[in-house]
Enzyme design. Structure first.
Site, PDB file in Angstrom:
ATOM      1  N   TRP A  52     -12.267  -2.037  -7.302  1.00 26.33           N
ATOM      2  CA  TRP A  52     -13.324  -1.727  -8.632  1.00 26.33           C
ATOM      3  C   TRP A  52     -13.777  -0.455  -8.394  1.00 26.33           C
ATOM      4  O   TRP A  52     -14.365  -0.019  -9.061  1.00 26.33           O
ATOM      5  CB  TRP A  52     -13.990  -2.792  -8.882  1.00 26.33           C
ATOM      6  N   ASP A  82       0.812  -1.091   0.011  1.00 32.21           N
ATOM      7  CA  ASP A  82       0.128   0.046   0.025  1.00 32.21           C
ATOM      8  C   ASP A  82       1.149   1.117  -0.096  1.00 32.21           C
ATOM      9  O   ASP A  82       1.989   1.236   0.443  1.00 32.21           O
ATOM     10  CB  ASP A  82      -0.919   0.064   1.268  1.00 32.21           C
ATOM     11  N   LEU A 118      10.658 -20.333  -4.972  1.00 32.48           N
ATOM     12  CA  LEU A 118       9.719 -19.585  -4.362  1.00 32.48           C
ATOM     13  C   LEU A 118       8.504 -19.989  -5.210  1.00 32.48           C
ATOM     14  O   LEU A 118       8.123 -19.640  -6.227  1.00 32.48           O
ATOM     15  CB  LEU A 118      10.159 -18.197  -4.398  1.00 32.48           C
ATOM     16  N   HIS A 170       2.173   3.206  -9.212  1.00 32.47           N
ATOM     17  CA  HIS A 170       1.895   1.916  -9.293  1.00 32.47           C
ATOM     18  C   HIS A 170       3.023   1.325 -10.357  1.00 32.47           C
ATOM     19  O   HIS A 170       3.541  -0.010  -9.714  1.00 32.47           O
ATOM     20  CB  HIS A 170       0.700   1.801 -10.079  1.00 32.47           C
TER      21      HIS A 170
HETATM   22  C1  IPE Z   1      -5.561  -2.941  -0.100  1.00 34.28           C
HETATM   23  O1  IPE Z   1      -5.205  -1.470  -0.294  1.00 34.28           O
HETATM   24  C2  IPE Z   1      -5.443  -3.523  -1.345  1.00 34.28           C
HETATM   25  C3  IPE Z   1      -4.107  -3.567  -2.210  1.00 34.28           C
HETATM   26  C4  IPE Z   1      -3.066  -3.214  -1.581  1.00 34.28           C
HETATM   27  C5  IPE Z   1      -4.376  -4.085  -3.238  1.00 34.28           C
HETATM   28  P1  IPE Z   1      -6.032  -0.347  -0.499  1.00 34.28           P
HETATM   29  O2  IPE Z   1      -5.389   0.709  -0.467  1.00 34.28           O
HETATM   30  O3  IPE Z   1      -7.289  -0.604  -1.436  1.00 34.28           O
HETATM   31  O4  IPE Z   1      -6.749  -0.483   0.932  1.00 34.28           O
HETATM   32  P2  IPE Z   1      -7.833   0.493   1.765  1.00 34.28           P
HETATM   33  O5  IPE Z   1      -8.878   0.888   1.059  1.00 34.28           O
HETATM   34  O6  IPE Z   1      -6.886   1.814   2.217  1.00 34.28           O
HETATM   35  O7  IPE Z   1      -8.140  -0.159   3.187  1.00 34.28           O
HETATM   36  C1  IPE Z   2      -1.755   0.157  -3.451  1.00 34.75           C
HETATM   37  O1  IPE Z   2      -1.358   1.721  -3.251  1.00 34.75           O
HETATM   38  C2  IPE Z   2      -1.997  -0.221  -4.543  1.00 34.75           C
HETATM   39  C3  IPE Z   2      -3.158  -0.552  -4.867  1.00 34.75           C
HETATM   40  C4  IPE Z   2      -4.374  -0.968  -3.872  1.00 34.75           C
HETATM   41  C5  IPE Z   2      -3.494  -1.394  -6.241  1.00 34.75           C
HETATM   42  P1  IPE Z   2      -2.754   2.609  -3.448  1.00 34.75           P
HETATM   43  O2  IPE Z   2      -3.136   2.967  -4.550  1.00 34.75           O
HETATM   44  O3  IPE Z   2      -3.662   2.441  -2.445  1.00 34.75           O
HETATM   45  O4  IPE Z   2      -1.850   3.827  -2.725  1.00 34.75           O
HETATM   46  P2  IPE Z   2      -2.257   4.808  -1.641  1.00 34.75           P
HETATM   47  O5  IPE Z   2      -2.966   4.254  -0.576  1.00 34.75           O
HETATM   48  O6  IPE Z   2      -3.640   5.699  -2.416  1.00 34.75           O
HETATM   49  O7  IPE Z   2      -1.244   5.686  -1.107  1.00 34.75           O
HETATM   50 MG    MG Z   3      -4.106   2.426  -0.392  1.00 37.99          MG
END
Ligand code: IPE
Ligand code: IPE
Ligand code: MG
Length: 252
Positions: free
Chosen positions: A75, A26, A137, A43
């Protein structure tokens, strides 16, 4: 009995390195925002860190690495970001899988694939098939994954295969073969980058006794040294699985 037994019964031998690490990657968006860049730049940089962390896990002899790439709730993001994430996933599969294969990595993808484009699903299956015989792995990518979805699909599959179980007293071992990660032991170490301290519907069943590690480091900054800090934290913990500390130290 499942191959790994139940987390509530079985104490894994104390290992130097966690056998299975599961990560919520995240913080990509915030990493990009800090640099006045579009979220997708975060990303992209995140994919590079995936490569680095895989390499580090191979070098440290971690057996299973599970990465949350896209949740069933993601989504809800703007369509443009969702589309770009799908493109990035496809691009990464197209360009990275042969390298994984050369390094004996076995790739698995868990999640509800029915919402993905057929071409992407084909690519996922081909990648899994290509690497199925590898014994290095095991890398699992969770894509359109949700822990609640996983439990529900497992119950549905179990009852389809064994209708006679309806209404019977079930044990964990009845359900476990139908969970998405039936091929792996439960995660020893769970890591979430990006500062949030929540599970966000990741592996709900399997995290029952995992050691949890939260770090404010954003995923695009999470390098091999950051991984080592998480592993060091893990190594300093005592996993008791309900027992007392004395019981662990006076095993006859
Ligand atoms: C959790 O991250 C899902 C992934 C890293 C793929 P999010 O950024 O979507 O989580 P929330 O919405 O802050 O809980
Ligand atoms: C995690 O990073 C990647 C996915 C959920 C795909 P985020 O896109 O949630 O990044 P933040 O949380 O907005 O910084
Ligand atoms: Mg996030």
């Amino acid at each position: 009995m499942g191959i790994f037994g139940s987390s509530t019964q079985h104490i894994p031998e104390s290992v130097e390195v966690p056998r299975h690490i599961a990560i919520i990657m995240d913080g990509n968006g915030r990493w990009a925002k800090k640099r006045y860049m579009p979220r997708i730049a975060g990303h992209k940089r995140g994919v590079e860190m995936v490569r680095e962390v895989i390499k580090a896990c191979v070098a440290r002899n971690v057996k299973y690495l599970t990465l949350f790439a896209f949740s069933s709730e993601n989504w809800r993001r703007p369509e443009e970001e969702v589309n770009l994430l799908m493109d990035l996933f496809r691009f990464a599969l197209e360009h990275e899988v042969s390298k994984l294969h050369k390094n004996q990595v076995k790739l698995k993808v868990i999640g509800d694939l029915s919402r993905f484009e057929p071409k992407l699903v084909q690519l996922i299956h081909a990648s899994e098939h290509m690497t199925a015989g590898n014994n290095g792995l095991t890398l699992t990518i969770a894509a359109n994954y949700g822990g609640r979805w996983d439990m529900l699909q497992a119950v549905t599959k179990m009852l389809t295969h064994h209708p006679e179980l309806a209404g019977q007293a079930l044990t964990e071992q009845h359900l476990e073969p139908y969970l998405s990660m039936h091929y792996a032991p439960e995660p020893d170490l769970f890591i979430r980058t990006g500062g949030e301290q929540r599970i966000s519907n990741f592996l709900l069943w399997q995290l029952a006794y995992s050691e949890l590690y939260f770090t404010p480091t954003l995923w695009p900054d999470f390098d091999a040294a950051a991984l080592d800090m998480a592993i060091t934290s893990f190594q300093q913990r005592e996993r008791r699985f309900g027992r007392t500390s004395e019981q662990l130290h006076h095993v006859t």
